[in-house]
Design an enzyme around this catalytic site. Sequence first.
Site: not given
Length: 365
Positions: A118-119, A143, A186, A238, A283, A291
């Site tokens: 990723g990044d 993400d 994310g 998140e 809840r 994920q």
Amino acid sequence: MNKKVLVLTGGGDCPGLNAVIRAIAKRAKKEKGWEVWGSMGAFNGVLREPTELVRLSSKRTAGIHVKGGTILKTTSKGDPLKFPVMSADGTWSTIDRTEELINKIKELGFEAVINIGGDGSQRISQALYEKGLNIIGVPKTIDNDLSATDLTFGFSTAVQVASDSFDKLVTTAESHHRVMIMEVMGRDAGWIALHTALSGGAEVCLIPEIPYDIKKVVKRLNKRYEKGKGFANIVIAEGAKAKDGTATEFESKEVGYENVRLGGVAYQLSAQLKNAGLKADIREAVLGHTQRGGTPVAFDRVLATLLGVQAFEMILSEQYGRMAAFINNQITSVPLIDAIKDYNYIDKDSFLVKAAKGIGISFGD
């Protein structure tokens, strides 16, 4: 003498990584005089003594495209620019091992490196390219937060996992007349949350790009109860935060891990709703690393395979310092420097957000 390519996977694991590895190996097999090798645990496999490198033969890569995770293992703690080392007194510091790494890769006879990540991983790729390493990037993240490609493999699988979970939470919310809050990953982008809200039919979707007003969220939920529905479902990313608040994050104590840890925003939202006067039972469900795991969906297998083939063909044409990308439904490449320039946030005026609002999803704004 055969030419050799080194492949590695860095950062968080992601559905589709094995499909990329397999595609690179299978494409290389069609060219005479090429070998593909893998470094175990990102660049750590090269830096270790003895090295941990594996030949990515047809036998080793056969059928792996349907498996989650990565056969090369991965880590977020092996940045060669800031490699963690422990002093004699037990304290930790970081050193730059890039020169050692590059020299070792060349001494081992590798023509080029394919860095799947990723990044953060592609920032390392750019730094190594600037120091003289023949390197190519392949974008990877659930993400979907890399702006130089329209989609990253792993994202669609993460959305499918989240959507399946959301569907289950809808029935338990309805049975108990509850508000169910589902937290998804994310980091600083709300792509997983937004797509899950659209696919699952959430009443509320809270994302980092649109700070929420808790009073407006309560108003939306009360309105649903007043209409006699008797239950509601919320998807929250998140990294989401209230207008007057901050993201729920904490500093990691893990050696070599530089990112802040995210998680727990569902419980924070639950407390905020209760404090704001919501009377309904609430809840929370935090999906977390579910994920990241499991079998990649068909789309991610296809996308990962296309990117893997592209990466090897970029080596054949010596397109170093670039990243394979999926743009306008075409497989292409972009300079690494462009790939890491901008973070892929959701535009709050995008058609996705407008469509969500058009079907009644509240963002609390």
